[in-house]
Design a protein around this motif. Structure first.
Motif, short mmCIF file in Angstrom:
data_model
loop_
_atom_site.label_atom_id
_atom_site.label_comp_id
_atom_site.label_asym_id
_atom_site.label_seq_id
_atom_site.Cartn_x
_atom_site.Cartn_y
_atom_site.Cartn_z
N GLU A 158 0.82 -1.23 0.00
CA GLU A 158 0.00 0.00 0.00
C GLU A 158 0.84 1.27 0.00
N ASN A 159 2.01 1.21 0.66
CA ASN A 159 2.75 2.44 0.93
C ASN A 159 4.11 2.51 0.25
N ILE A 160 4.36 1.58 -0.67
CA ILE A 160 5.68 1.60 -1.33
C ILE A 160 5.51 1.92 -2.81
N PHE A 161 6.07 3.06 -3.22
CA PHE A 161 6.05 3.47 -4.62
C PHE A 161 7.41 3.15 -5.24
N VAL A 162 7.38 2.68 -6.47
CA VAL A 162 8.63 2.36 -7.17
C VAL A 162 8.62 3.09 -8.50
N ILE A 163 9.63 3.92 -8.73
CA ILE A 163 9.60 4.77 -9.93
C ILE A 163 10.97 4.82 -10.60
N GLY A 164 10.99 5.31 -11.84
CA GLY A 164 12.24 5.41 -12.58
C GLY A 164 12.68 4.04 -13.09
N ASP A 165 13.99 3.85 -13.19
CA ASP A 165 14.54 2.63 -13.79
C ASP A 165 14.25 1.36 -12.99
N CYS A 166 13.87 1.51 -11.71
CA CYS A 166 13.53 0.33 -10.89
C CYS A 166 12.12 -0.18 -11.20
N ALA A 167 11.33 0.64 -11.89
CA ALA A 167 9.94 0.28 -12.15
C ALA A 167 9.79 -0.29 -13.55
N LEU A 168 8.89 -1.23 -13.68
CA LEU A 168 8.61 -1.80 -15.00
C LEU A 168 7.13 -1.59 -15.29
N MET A 169 6.87 -1.04 -16.45
CA MET A 169 5.48 -0.86 -16.84
C MET A 169 5.34 -1.28 -18.29
N ILE A 170 4.26 -2.00 -18.59
CA ILE A 170 4.10 -2.54 -19.94
C ILE A 170 3.38 -1.52 -20.83
N ASN A 171 3.91 -1.33 -22.02
CA ASN A 171 3.21 -0.54 -23.03
C ASN A 171 2.23 -1.49 -23.72
N GLU A 172 0.92 -1.31 -23.38
CA GLU A 172 -0.10 -2.27 -23.85
C GLU A 172 -0.17 -2.30 -25.38
N PRO B 297 7.71 -3.84 -22.31
CA PRO B 297 7.92 -2.80 -21.29
C PRO B 297 8.36 -1.47 -21.93
N TYR B 298 7.96 -0.39 -21.33
CA TYR B 298 8.52 0.91 -21.73
C TYR B 298 10.01 0.88 -21.43
N PRO B 299 10.86 1.44 -22.30
CA PRO B 299 12.29 1.46 -21.98
C PRO B 299 12.53 2.36 -20.78
N PRO B 300 13.55 2.03 -19.97
CA PRO B 300 13.83 2.90 -18.82
C PRO B 300 14.45 4.22 -19.30
N THR B 301 13.76 5.31 -19.11
CA THR B 301 14.29 6.60 -19.55
C THR B 301 14.09 7.66 -18.47
#
Ligand code: FAD
Length: 399
Positions: free
Chosen positions: A290-304, A309-313
Motif C-alpha cells: 500500500e505504501n511503497i512506490f517504485v519509480i524510474g529505472d527500478c519500475a517496470l510498466m508494460i506498453n499495452e 515494457p517501456y524502456p527505462p528513460t
C-alpha cells in the motif's frame, strides 16, 4: 498527531523531482520528508557519455543536493541503501536505519551483463560521475602510453563499445568527435586508432526510425567507427573481447553499454521482480504494498500497445515522479490515486559535436536541428527541477 515519515531512496531524476514536488505540495508540519542518496550531489545520468569521452567536465553534470532542494523542508541523508525491510517498514542503510510510513524507491539501474563473463572485471560499465571520470582518464592513458612502449601495441588504441543502443551510440559519438584532438595532443597517427561498436541484436538503435539509424551509422562510420551488428560477445577478457564466433578482438578499452537492470537492492529486498525491476501497479505502487512506490529505472510498466515494457528513460522517470508525489499526498488525505500514463514526447540521441538524430512528436530531426532539440531537452529537465535560475546557472547553450 504523529507526522508520517516519507522516505525517498535515490536522488536521480525520479527521486529529485519527487522530493522537489513533495516539499512544495506538503506543509512543513504535515510530514517528515527524508531523501537518501549515496552522494551529496545529484547528477544527470543522461549527460554522462560526455564526461566519459572527455568532451564535458564532470562538474557540469552534477550539482550539490543542497543547491536545489531546501534542506529546511527535507532532511538529506548521505548513505547507501542496503535493503528494504518491507513488512517492518524499515530501510537498512550502510550506517543506520530509517523507518517509513511511505516509501519511494528511485535507486536507478545497474549494468546488465546478460551473464557474459568478465564484464565487471575488465569492462567499464558504471554510468555514474565516478565511472565517467575513470573511462576518460583510462582513454587518455591509453593514448599517452602508446608512444612509450618499446614495441608498438596497436591494441592500446582499440576502443570497443559493447551495445549499439542509446548509451553506446551517444558515447561513441562523443569519442569519435574528440578523436582528432586526442591524436593531435598525444602525437598519435589517426589511422592507428580503431573504434568498434559491437551489437548482438540485428540492428543498431533498436526501435528507432530506420532512416535515422542509417544517418547515425553513416556519420559515425565517416569518423572511423566500425559496426559489428548481429555479433554477440561471448566474453570480456583482460586483452579485449571474444565473440560468439570464436574470433578475438584485442582492445585496451571495452565500454559496456548493453542495457540495464534495476538496482540490486530490489532483488535483495525480496520484491517480485524482472531483472531487478518491479512491475508496478498503475498508481506506481509495488503490488501488495500500500505504501511503497517504485519509480524510474527500478519500475517496470508494460506498453499495452506493443505488449513490451517501456524502456527505462529519464523522461518516464520524471513523469512518474510527478504522479508519485501527487499519489502520496492523495493517500495521506484519503483522496483517490492517479493512474500513470507515459506521455512520450520524443527521443533524441546526440552523436557528438553538433550532430544528433531524433523524433519529436511525429517529426524526424537530423544534424544541427536535432542537436538544438537535444540541448533544449537537457535544459528542460533543469527547468523542471529548479526553474529558470537553474537553467541560467547550469544549462547548455543550444547553439
Ligand atoms: P538515476 O537517475 O540513475 O538515479 C539513481 C540515484 O540513486 C543516483 O543518484 C544513485 O547515486 C542513487 N543510488 C543508487 N543506488 C543507491 C544506493 N544503494 N544507495 C543510495 N543511493 C543509491 N534517458 C532519456 O530519457 N533520454 C536520454 O537522452 C537518455 N540518455 C542517456 C544517456 C546515458 C549515457 C545513460 C547512461 C542513460 C541515458 N538515459 C536517457 C536513461 C536515463 O539516464 C535513466 O533512465 C534515468 O537516469 C533514470 O532515472 P532514475 O531516477 O530512475 O535513476
Amino acid at each position: 498527531l504523529k507526522k508520517p515519515n516519507i522516505v525517498i531512496l535515490g536522488a536521480g531524476y525520479a527521486g529529485m523531482i519527487t522530493a522537489s514536488r513533495l516539499t512544495k505540495q506538503l506543509g512543513h508540519n504535515e510530514a517528515n520528508i527524508t531523501l537518501v542518496n549515496k552522494h551529496d550531489y545529484h547528477y544527470q545520468t543522461t549527460w554522462l557519455h560526455e564526461p566519459a569521452a572527455g568532451t564535458l567536465s564532470p562538474e557540469r553534470t552534477r550539482m550539490p543536493i543542497n543547491s536545489v532542494l531546501d534542506l529546511n523542508k527535507i532532511k538529506f541523508v548521505k548513505d547507501s541503501v542496503v535493503e528494504i525491510k518491507r513488512e517492518e517498514k524499515r530501510v537498512v542503510l550502510e550506517n543506520g536505519e530509517l523507518e517509513f510510513d511511505y516509501l519511494v524507491v528511485g535507486l536507478g539501474a545497474e549494468a546488465e551483463t546478460f551473464g557474459v563473463p568478465g564484464v565487471h572485471e575488465h569492462a567499464f560499465s558504471k554510468w555514474t560521475v565516478n565511472g565517467a571520470r575513470e573511462v576518460k582518464e583510462h582513454i587518455e592513458y591509453m593514448f599517452a602510453k602508446y608512444n612509450n612502449t618499446p614495441e608498438p601495441q596497436d591494441e592500446l588504441l582499440t576502443f570497443i563499445v559493447a551495445g549499439a543502443g542509446f548509451t553506446g551510440i551517444e558515447f561513441i559519438g562523443e569519442l569519435s568527435e574528440r578523436l582528432p584532438q586526442l591524436c593531435a595532443h598525444y602525437d598519435v597517427p589517426k589511422d592507428k586508432v580503431k573504434m568498434y561498436v559491437i551489437e548482438a541484436a540485428p540492428s543498431a538503435l533498436p526501435g528507432f526510425d530506420p532512416e535515422l539509424v542509417e544517418y547515425a551509422m553513416n556519420l559515425l562510420e565517416s569518423r572511423g567507427v566500425e559496426f559489428k551488428i548481429n555479433c554477440p560477445i561471448k566474453e570480456v577478457t583482460e586483452s579485449g573481447v571474444t565473440l560468439a564466433s570464436g574470433d578475438e578482438i584485442k582492445a585496451g578499452t571495452v565500454v559496456w553499454a548493453t542495457g540495464v537492470r534495476g538496482s540490486s537492492v530490489i532483488e535483495k529486498s525480496g520484491f517480485e521482480n524482472m531483472r531487478g525491476r518491479i512491475k508496478v501497479d498503475l498508481d506506481l505502487r509495488a503490488p501488495g504494498h500500500e505504501n511503497i512506490f517504485v519509480i524510474g529505472d527500478c519500475a517496470l510498466m508494460i506498453n499495452e500497445e506493443i505488449n513490451r515494457p517501456y524502456p527505462p528513460t529519464a523522461q518516464i522517470a520524471m513523469q512518474m515522479a510527478e504522479v508519485c508525489a501527487n499519489n502520496i499526498k492523495a493517500l495521506m488525505k484519503g483522496d483517490s490515486l492517479k493512474q500513470f500514463k507515459p506521455d512520450i514526447k520524443g527521443t533524441v540521441a546526440s552523436l557528438g559535436g553538433k550532430e544528433a538524430i531524433g523524433v519529436v512528436g511525429t517529426r524526424k530531426l537530423f544534424g544541427t536541428s536535432a542537436n538544438f532539440m537535444k540541448k533544449m531537452i537537457d535544459n528542460r529537465y533543469l527547468f523542471l527541477l529548479g526553474g529558470p535560475a537553474l537553467v541560467l546557472k547550469r544549462g547548455k547553450n543550444p547553439m
